[in-house]
Design a protein around this motif. Structure first.
Motif, PDB file in Angstrom:
ATOM      1  N   UNK A  52       0.802  -1.225   0.000  1.00 21.12           N
ATOM      2  CA  UNK A  52       0.000   0.000   0.000  1.00 21.12           C
ATOM      3  C   UNK A  52       0.835   1.275   0.000  1.00 21.12           C
ATOM      4  N   UNK A  53       2.150   1.116  -0.095  1.00 17.38           N
ATOM      5  CA  UNK A  53       3.006   2.298  -0.154  1.00 17.38           C
ATOM      6  C   UNK A  53       3.566   2.451  -1.566  1.00 17.38           C
ATOM      7  N   UNK A  54       3.779   3.702  -1.969  1.00 15.65           N
ATOM      8  CA  UNK A  54       4.381   3.950  -3.272  1.00 15.65           C
ATOM      9  C   UNK A  54       5.858   3.584  -3.219  1.00 15.65           C
ATOM     10  N   UNK A  55       6.491   3.568  -4.392  1.00 13.48           N
ATOM     11  CA  UNK A  55       7.924   3.269  -4.452  1.00 13.48           C
ATOM     12  C   UNK A  55       8.682   4.195  -3.507  1.00 13.48           C
ATOM     13  N   UNK A  56       8.346   5.480  -3.613  1.00  8.53           N
ATOM     14  CA  UNK A  56       9.020   6.469  -2.780  1.00  8.53           C
ATOM     15  C   UNK A  56       8.816   6.177  -1.295  1.00  8.53           C
ATOM     16  N   UNK A  57       7.575   5.852  -0.927  1.00  7.35           N
ATOM     17  CA  UNK A  57       7.278   5.608   0.484  1.00  7.35           C
ATOM     18  C   UNK A  57       7.932   4.324   0.988  1.00  7.35           C
ATOM     19  N   UNK A  58       8.030   3.339   0.114  1.00  5.24           N
ATOM     20  CA  UNK A  58       8.690   2.099   0.515  1.00  5.24           C
ATOM     21  C   UNK A  58      10.130   2.369   0.932  1.00  5.24           C
ATOM     22  N   UNK A  59      10.784   3.255   0.203  1.00  2.21           N
ATOM     23  CA  UNK A  59      12.161   3.599   0.568  1.00  2.21           C
ATOM     24  C   UNK A  59      12.165   4.460   1.832  1.00  2.21           C
ATOM     25  N   UNK A  60      11.172   5.352   1.915  1.00  2.00           N
ATOM     26  CA  UNK A  60      11.115   6.249   3.074  1.00  2.00           C
ATOM     27  C   UNK A  60      10.907   5.489   4.386  1.00  2.00           C
ATOM     28  N   UNK A  61      10.114   4.425   4.330  1.00  3.22           N
ATOM     29  CA  UNK A  61       9.876   3.645   5.553  1.00  3.22           C
ATOM     30  C   UNK A  61      11.194   3.164   6.140  1.00  3.22           C
ATOM     31  N   UNK A  62      12.076   2.727   5.251  1.00  2.00           N
ATOM     32  CA  UNK A  62      13.372   2.251   5.727  1.00  2.00           C
ATOM     33  C   UNK A  62      14.197   3.411   6.277  1.00  2.00           C
TER      34      UNK A  62
END
Ligand SMILES: Nc1ncnc2c1ncn2[C@@H]1O[C@H](COP(=O)(O)OP(=O)(O)O)[C@@H](O)[C@H]1O
Ligand SMILES: [Mg+2]
Lengths: 406, 240
Positions: free
Chosen positions: B99-109
């Motif tokens: 449910x996260x965008x590509x950008x958000x997937x990286x941001x979570x980390x």
């Protein structure tokens, strides 16, 4: 991207579940808030009645109905005015003030209005007999209550709620309640004709929300004259000292006035107090039910949600999320649920309470603000209790078990 | 050396009580800057080895040290911290949050070490640019091809400037040309950025990307890196 964003984004990703997830808790809280909103309006109504009555003992003729304290004296049979003298002469301790009344229904301009005759305070104190008893100069504050402070704290600051003492009233004057004034289209300084007599409207009384609003108050002598009931009363209101009442003041009054009906305010409003107590009990029972059912439902939802999210929990663990952080993430969602359920339940419950209370019970209901933080607190308790175990289990999910299933 | 594994065993106990020795007495050093390729048949313990090295799984016995940090007896907070700061994972199934965008997937980390959202975003954008996905940063994983998803995963693995990349069959779900693309990216990370890489693979050609090679069989190393540093002209030697 913080924990909050993560929880929020995930929540909207699964909207349909969101609704079913907070449904139980929202409805449960709505029911409690609804009941509490109605019952607190009802309690307030009782309080207003108690306060407005001014007197807490009512002497009525034997045949009077006491279904409604306010209307009790209307159209009741009458008894002689000497009864007042009998009470005064007996000098019973605990009788602080009394006020004789005669209420009759009269037709004015084709409208049914209650005309109540009263004795203005100045004349009461002027009566030599009563003066001699030392009774009339006293106020409730000074003579009865344990202390002034205690009384003040019980008092209602809102002057709208206080029955005004009418000091002076000539026999050709009257005070008129706001509803009666409106229906007869009269203003202060105007005149109303009742029977063959003309009365000058000295004052329109402030609204009290009781039947008093629809009454006209005139001098008792005038009312006795108009209704042809010279020397007759339909009620005597007595301000009795609370301690004295419990010490058997009522019994003593009954001895003095055997052919009357003597009641206290407590007996009259007790039906409504009963109802309020019942509502309290219902809402308490419901509180227990919602705690259990709501907790289970949130727990159930969270468990399903955790299972559905096993994979992503594994991912987050892989990225460096600790057990604690996963735990916090699941609980944070439970708190968000609690916030939504609490606010939503409060809104729905208040709306329902206002609608039903007004239409069914005829109460004047307004939102009870204190119920909002209480709803939130209750929702949080339910939600956290329900989610605690699934959150614990979620935090134990390890990536290597997930990878195995892929 | 960076990692030192000594007599590492990992035993799984299945629900029916059956025991599986997934790692059987592994002793292994992994050097800083090494690109270690791990091969072996399915079920030989390759993933288990990777999880053990990455601080996701404690061995049943034996010791694993990352520098001076003992991964075998560190608590969860310690291990989580270790994963966050030192390890970047690249998995066969990409493991992006759906449910996260590509950008958000990286941001979570990034979020675990950088609280400021603005900086998280800057970092995420830079990393996605690096893997050639800048224009796809607002896409969700389902809107990306397999190769693109794996590139997002690589960007995410780099979010916290790790010193080690652990890759578990990173090309297993990719077409050969895309696979080559991913392997090249890992190669560059090892060559130019000096990252230590441990990569599990099935691919026969994947071997050529590493600097050394071990082969697992029933949880044991059948070819130690000390015995053979893998090169094109030195064939893999089966031992035992
Ligand atoms: N979470 C687990 N629970 C039980 N057994 C497991 C688990 N993970 C792996 N195994 C077993 O351990 C052995 C090694 O598995 P794995 O490390 O996944 O091998 P590979 O990655 O080489 O295919 C296999 O026999 C597998 O069934
Ligand atoms: Mg595997």
């Amino acid at each position: 991207m913080n924990l909050w964003n993560l929880v929020w984004t995930e929540m909207w990703h699964r909207k349909a579940r969101l609704v079913s997830g907070i449904m139980t808790i929202t409805l449960g809280i709505a029911v409690i808030v609804g009941i509490r909103t109605v019952s607190s309006a009802s309690e307030e109504a009782v309080a207003i009645k108690l306060d407005n009555l001014g007197a807490n003992i009512m002497v009525l003729p034997l045949g009077a109905s006491t279904d409604d304290y306010y209307a009790a004296d209307i159209d009741a049979p009458t008894f002689p005015q000497e009864y007042v003298d009998r009470i005064v002469q007996s000098a019973l301790p605990g009788v602080d003030n009394l006020s004789p009344k005669l209420s009759r229904r009269v037709q004015i301009d084709g409208k049914n209005i209650v005309l109540t005759g009263i004795l203005p305070a100045s004349e009461i104190t002027a009566k030599p007999l009563w003066q001699a008893s030392g009774l009339m100069g006293n106020t409730l504050d000074a003579s009865c209550a344990p202390s002034n402070e205690a009384n003040q704290s019980l008092g209602y600051a809102d002057e709208r709620l206080q029955r005004k003492v009418i000091d002076t009233l000539r026999e050709d004057e009257c005070y008129i309640g706001p509803l009666a004034a409106a229906s007869l289209h009269v203003r202060p300084g105007g005149f109303v004709s009742i029977g063959d007599e003309q009365f000058k409207v000295t004052k329109v009384l402030p609204e009290t929300g009781t039947v008093d609003d629809g009454r006209i108050f005139a001098h008792i002598n005038s009312v006795q004259r108009i209704s042809g009931l010279d020397g007759q009363l339909s009620a005597i209101e007595i301000m009795g000292c609370c301690n004295a009442i419990s010490d058997g003041l009522l019994g003593k009054l009954r001895n003095i006035l055997p052919d009357t009906r003597i009641t206290t305010i407590g007996q009259i409003v007790s039906t409504q107090i009963e109802t309020n107590r019942l509502m309290d009990n219902i809402s308490f029972a419901f509180l227990i039910i919602i705690l259990i059912v709501g907790g289970i439902s949130i727990g159930n939802y969270t468990w399903a949600n955790v299972n559905e999210r096993k994979r992503e929990i594994g991912i987050l663990r892989m990225l460096g999320f600790s057990h604690k952080r996963i735990y916090a993430m699941i609980l944070l969602k439970a708190i968000v649920f609690a916030g939504m359920g609490g606010i939503g339940g409060y809104a729905i419950g208040t709306a329902a309470g206002m609608m039903l209370g007004t239409s069914l019970a005829g109460l004047d209901i307004s939102p009870v603000l204190i119920l909002l933080p209480m709803s939130l607190l209750l929702a949080s308790t339910i939600s956290l209790a329900g989610a605690a175990l699934p959150a614990r289990l979620a935090s134990r999910i390890e990536p290597y078990t997930i990878m195995q299933e892929d | 050396m960076l990692f030192r594994l000594q007599n590492v065993r990992k035993e799984y106990i299945h629900q029916r009580g059956a025991r599986v020795m997934a790692l059987d007495n592994i002793t292994l050093d992994i050097e800083q800057g090494e690109f270690l390729v791990v091969t072996g048949p399915s079920g030989s313990g390759k993933s288990t080895l990777l999880f053990t090295i990455g601080g996701l799984l404690r061995p049943s016995s034996g010791t694993i040290h990352f520098g001076t940090l003992g991964l075998h007896d560190a608590d969860d907070a310690r291990l989580s911290d270790f994963r966050r700061t030192h390890i970047g994972y690249v998995m066969q199934n990409f493991f992006l949050v759906p449910y996260l965008t590509a950008e958000e997937n990286v941001m979570v980390a990034c979020a675990l070490s950088e609280p400021e959202v603005k900086l998280q975003r800057e970092k995420s954008v830079a990393l996605l640019d690096r893997v050639g996905l800048l224009d796809r940063r607002h896409h969700h994983p389902r809107e990306l091809s397999a190769g693109q998803q794996q590139r997002v995963a690589i960007a995410r693995a780099l979010a916290n400037d790790p010193s080690v990349i652990l890759a578990d069959e990173p090309t297993g779900n990719l077409d050969p040309s895309l696979a080559n693309d991913i392997l090249t990216q890992l190669r560059v990370l090892n060559d130019t950025d000096g990252l230590t890489i441990v990569m599990v693979t099935h691919s026969p050609t994947a071997n050529t990307f590493g600097t050394s090679h071990i082969r697992l069989h029933d949880g044991a190393i059948s070819l130690t890196p000390d015995a053979v540093r893998w090169t094109e002209d030195l064939p893999v030697r089966e031992v035992g």
